[in-house]
Design a protein around this motif. Structure first.
Motif, PDB file in Angstrom:
ATOM      1  N   UNK A  18       0.843  -1.188   0.000  1.00 51.42           N
ATOM      2  CA  UNK A  18       0.000   0.000   0.000  1.00 51.42           C
ATOM      3  C   UNK A  18       0.879   1.238   0.000  1.00 51.42           C
ATOM      4  N   UNK A  19       0.272   2.366  -0.284  1.00 50.96           N
ATOM      5  CA  UNK A  19       1.056   3.587  -0.172  1.00 50.96           C
ATOM      6  C   UNK A  19       1.135   3.954   1.304  1.00 50.96           C
ATOM      7  N   UNK A  20       2.282   4.515   1.703  1.00 45.91           N
ATOM      8  CA  UNK A  20       2.511   4.871   3.098  1.00 45.91           C
ATOM      9  C   UNK A  20       2.699   6.368   3.194  1.00 45.91           C
ATOM     10  N   UNK A  21       2.009   7.043   4.123  1.00 44.97           N
ATOM     11  CA  UNK A  21       2.185   8.482   4.237  1.00 44.97           C
ATOM     12  C   UNK A  21       3.606   8.819   4.645  1.00 44.97           C
ATOM     13  N   UNK A  67      -6.706  -6.674   7.190  1.00 47.29           N
ATOM     14  CA  UNK A  67      -6.022  -7.265   6.043  1.00 47.29           C
ATOM     15  C   UNK A  67      -4.494  -7.185   6.196  1.00 47.29           C
ATOM     16  N   UNK A  68      -3.792  -8.218   5.734  1.00 49.00           N
ATOM     17  CA  UNK A  68      -2.329  -8.237   5.710  1.00 49.00           C
ATOM     18  C   UNK A  68      -1.871  -7.494   4.462  1.00 49.00           C
ATOM     19  N   UNK A  69      -1.070  -6.446   4.652  1.00 45.37           N
ATOM     20  CA  UNK A  69      -0.544  -5.674   3.531  1.00 45.37           C
ATOM     21  C   UNK A  69       0.878  -6.104   3.172  1.00 45.37           C
ATOM     22  N   UNK A  70       1.661  -6.482   4.164  1.00 47.29           N
ATOM     23  CA  UNK A  70       3.069  -6.850   3.949  1.00 47.29           C
ATOM     24  C   UNK A  70       3.386  -8.089   4.762  1.00 47.29           C
ATOM     25  N   UNK A  71       4.290  -8.890   4.251  1.00 48.29           N
ATOM     26  CA  UNK A  71       4.830 -10.011   5.019  1.00 48.29           C
ATOM     27  C   UNK A  71       6.345  -9.837   5.024  1.00 48.29           C
ATOM     28  N   UNK A  72       6.901  -9.586   6.194  1.00 49.75           N
ATOM     29  CA  UNK A  72       8.342  -9.433   6.322  1.00 49.75           C
ATOM     30  C   UNK A  72       8.953 -10.786   6.673  1.00 49.75           C
ATOM     31  N   UNK A  73      10.002 -11.175   5.991  1.00 45.78           N
ATOM     32  CA  UNK A  73      10.609 -12.494   6.202  1.00 45.78           C
ATOM     33  C   UNK A  73      12.103 -12.393   6.491  1.00 45.78           C
ATOM     34  N   UNK A  75      14.535 -11.938   9.620  1.00 43.62           N
ATOM     35  CA  UNK A  75      14.767 -11.826  11.060  1.00 43.62           C
ATOM     36  C   UNK A  75      15.861 -10.800  11.331  1.00 43.62           C
ATOM     37  N   UNK A  76      15.736 -10.055  12.407  1.00 41.79           N
ATOM     38  CA  UNK A  76      16.661  -9.016  12.848  1.00 41.79           C
ATOM     39  C   UNK A  76      16.640  -7.774  11.955  1.00 41.79           C
ATOM     40  N   UNK A  77      15.647  -7.657  11.084  1.00 40.03           N
ATOM     41  CA  UNK A  77      15.549  -6.477  10.235  1.00 40.03           C
ATOM     42  C   UNK A  77      15.159  -5.269  11.091  1.00 40.03           C
ATOM     43  N   UNK A  78      15.882  -4.144  10.947  1.00 39.31           N
ATOM     44  CA  UNK A  78      15.509  -2.958  11.717  1.00 39.31           C
ATOM     45  C   UNK A  78      14.216  -2.343  11.202  1.00 39.31           C
ATOM     46  N   UNK A  79      13.417  -1.844  12.139  1.00 41.11           N
ATOM     47  CA  UNK A  79      12.159  -1.179  11.827  1.00 41.11           C
ATOM     48  C   UNK A  79      11.991  -0.017  12.785  1.00 41.11           C
ATOM     49  N   UNK A  95      12.270   1.922   3.705  1.00 38.01           N
ATOM     50  CA  UNK A  95      11.619   2.418   2.496  1.00 38.01           C
ATOM     51  C   UNK A  95      10.243   3.022   2.782  1.00 38.01           C
ATOM     52  N   UNK A  96       9.823   3.010   4.048  1.00 33.91           N
ATOM     53  CA  UNK A  96       8.527   3.558   4.413  1.00 33.91           C
ATOM     54  C   UNK A  96       7.392   2.559   4.348  1.00 33.91           C
ATOM     55  N   UNK A  97       7.695   1.311   4.013  1.00 30.11           N
ATOM     56  CA  UNK A  97       6.663   0.268   3.944  1.00 30.11           C
ATOM     57  C   UNK A  97       6.430  -0.309   5.339  1.00 30.11           C
TER      58      UNK A  97
END
Length: 177
Positions: A18-21, A67-73, A75-79, A95-97
């Motif tokens: 989806x688009x992210x503000x 609803x699920x918009x993203x599936x991150x796969x 591990x240890x990814x910074x957010x 990336x803003x996702x």
């Protein structure tokens, strides 16, 4: 002297983006955002965390019925956590996702993504010190500590000080150990 090149080892999967503000703010709004704290945890917003799980669903809203918009796969990814609601945290990646994730999928451990190609890992927080290795753009590494302008980063079994402005996962001027 031996130079070690550390490459990109894994990528995260993304589905139905989806688009992210935009999160950019200016002037007094930016200062107010820096002083915000989460209504649930009392921790600062925004703040950085990592993925605890090997897979995590980012949802449109703060519940399993959304609803699920993203599936991150990865591990240890910074957010970055930008909002809180009950057991849910609104997260975005570099990336803003992102979306709303259950807090059990996240960890307070710190990591960062290399933003500068061939980023040197120095023996000391000093650009004249010995270079231990180089990291490619997009590589994720564990952060041990940060001092003004520098962070101790572990990447691919190598540890060294990196320019804090060359990574995504720390606020400008952030200090921690």
């Amino acid at each position: 002297m031996r130079i070690i090149l550390i490459g990109l080892f894994s990528i995260f999967a993304v589905f139905m983006a989806p688009s992210t503000p935009a999160l950019a703010q200016s002037g007094d709004d930016a200062e107010a955002a820096e002083r915000r704290v989460g209504p649930v945890t009392g921790y600062p917003l925004p703040r950085y965390v990592t993925m605890r799980a090997t897979e995590g669903n980012a949802r449109r809203g703060p519940s399993r019925s959304h609803r699920i918009d993203w599936v991150f796969t990865r591990r240890h990814m910074p957010m970055m956590i930008v909002a809180e609601h009950g057991h849910w945290r609104r997260v975005v990646d570099r990336d803003g996702a992102g979306g709303w994730m259950h807090y059990t999928l996240l960890s307070g451990e710190r990591a960062a993504i290399v933003e500068t190609d061939m980023l040197p890992l120095y023996a000391r927080p000093d650009p004249t010190s010995t270079i231990r290795a180089h990291a490619e753009v997009g590589v994720t590494g564990h952060l041990d500590e940060c001092v003004p302008g520098w962070c101790m980063m572990e990447v691919g079994g190598y540890q060294g000080w990196v320019d804090a402005n060359a990574i995504w996962g720390v606020e400008p001027g952030e200090v921690f150990d």
